[in-house]
Design an enzyme around this catalytic site. Structure first.
Site, PDB file in Angstrom:
ATOM      1  N   GLU A 295      -4.057   6.738 -17.860  1.00 29.32           N
ATOM      2  CA  GLU A 295      -2.870   8.060 -17.762  1.00 29.32           C
ATOM      3  C   GLU A 295      -2.312   7.914 -16.321  1.00 29.32           C
ATOM      4  O   GLU A 295      -1.598   8.773 -15.965  1.00 29.32           O
ATOM      5  CB  GLU A 295      -3.622   9.290 -18.068  1.00 29.32           C
ATOM      6  CG  GLU A 295      -4.499   9.758 -17.245  1.00 29.32           C
ATOM      7  CD  GLU A 295      -5.965   9.204 -17.046  1.00 29.32           C
ATOM      8  OE1 GLU A 295      -6.967   9.635 -16.297  1.00 29.32           O
ATOM      9  OE2 GLU A 295      -6.000   7.999 -17.970  1.00 29.32           O
TER      10      GLU A 295
ATOM     11  N   HIS B  70      -8.288   4.420 -15.334  1.00 31.07           N
ATOM     12  CA  HIS B  70      -7.530   5.616 -15.623  1.00 31.07           C
ATOM     13  C   HIS B  70      -5.913   5.120 -16.325  1.00 31.07           C
ATOM     14  O   HIS B  70      -5.201   5.238 -15.376  1.00 31.07           O
ATOM     15  CB  HIS B  70      -7.342   6.614 -14.586  1.00 31.07           C
ATOM     16  CG  HIS B  70      -8.242   7.406 -14.210  1.00 31.07           C
ATOM     17  ND1 HIS B  70      -9.118   8.457 -14.936  1.00 31.07           N
ATOM     18  CD2 HIS B  70      -9.426   7.334 -13.426  1.00 31.07           C
ATOM     19  CE1 HIS B  70     -10.178   8.802 -14.548  1.00 31.07           C
ATOM     20  NE2 HIS B  70     -10.473   8.118 -13.286  1.00 31.07           N
TER      21      HIS B  70
ATOM     22  N   CYS C 126     -12.914   6.181 -17.921  1.00 30.81           N
ATOM     23  CA  CYS C 126     -13.788   6.361 -16.782  1.00 30.81           C
ATOM     24  C   CYS C 126     -15.204   6.686 -17.079  1.00 30.81           C
ATOM     25  O   CYS C 126     -15.893   5.802 -17.737  1.00 30.81           O
ATOM     26  CB  CYS C 126     -13.064   7.383 -15.815  1.00 30.81           C
ATOM     27  SG  CYS C 126     -13.643   7.271 -14.094  1.00 30.81           S
TER      28      CYS C 126
END
Length: 213
Positions: A189, A187, A79
């Site tokens: 994650e 992202h 990001c």
């Protein structure tokens, strides 16, 4: 072990939870010696580019990251981390790390979606990417897989650094870099199974690179 860079503009805890889920050893750290000894470094980021760069410069972590790259050790930006690996960001008129050539640009609110409606900024939600060149990060990930994006600015490196693109009003770069030096605008994650696979691929690359030394 992977090192997750610890500074005041990152989402380190979310990244650590994802790595814990995968059983990948990791540590959140700002210690240059720990970072240097890690098999690879994850450089997350949220918030504004200017604030993130200020934190890096104040703590000296900007030079730690540059040394990481100069030594050929693997690095993954996420990001805002992805954005400030470039030379410059339009956000806050920010001189960035200059690890990869290019700049970060604001989405044009005059761009329209496939129905002709103006896009909303920030780009927020799930979107699929199109792979433009081979990449270790994307091994085993289905072409139709979607990833989670939250951003108002997008990376614009030279074409030879573009690994994958995404479309939001217009096509933009979603992954850039090269072997062992990658930056993803989304992202991983927060992207479910495809994101976890990407992180696992990064760890595998780091482990194999360390074993080969």
């Amino acid at each position: 072990m992977l090192a997750i860079l610890d500074y005041k503009a990152g989402n380190q805890t979310s990244v650590r939870r994802a790595l814990d889920h995968l059983g990948i050893p990791c540590v959140i750290t700002a210690d240059p010696e720990v970072i240097q000894g890690a098999a690879g470094v994850i450089f997350p980021g949220v918030g504004a580019a200017g604030q993130a760069m200020n934190e890096l410069v104040t703590t000296g972590l900007d030079e730690v990251l540059r040394r990481q790259v100069q030594a050929g050790r693997p690095l993954l930006g996420i990001c805002v981390g992805c954005q400030i690996m470039l030379d410059y960001s339009q956000e806050n008129d920010t001189k960035a790390l200059g690890i990869i050539p290019g700049e970060c640009r604001l989405f044009n609110p005059a761009w329209t979606d496939e129905d002709g409606a103006p896009i909303r900024v920030p780009h927020m939600g799930w979107n699929h990417i199109v792979q433009r060149r081979p990449c270790e990060l994307l091994k085993g990930i289905e072409p139709e897989a979607e990833f989670y994006f939250v951003h108002s600015y997008y990376p614009a490196p030279p074409e030879e650094y573009v690994i994958a693109t995404c479309t939001y009003g217009a096509e933009f770069c979603a992954i850039h870099g090269g072997p062992g030096l990658w930056a993803v605008q989304f992202h991983p994650e927060k992207s479910g199974r495809p994101g976890l696979r990407l992180l696992a691929n990064f760890h595998r690359y780091c482990t194999e690179a360390a074993d080969a030394q």
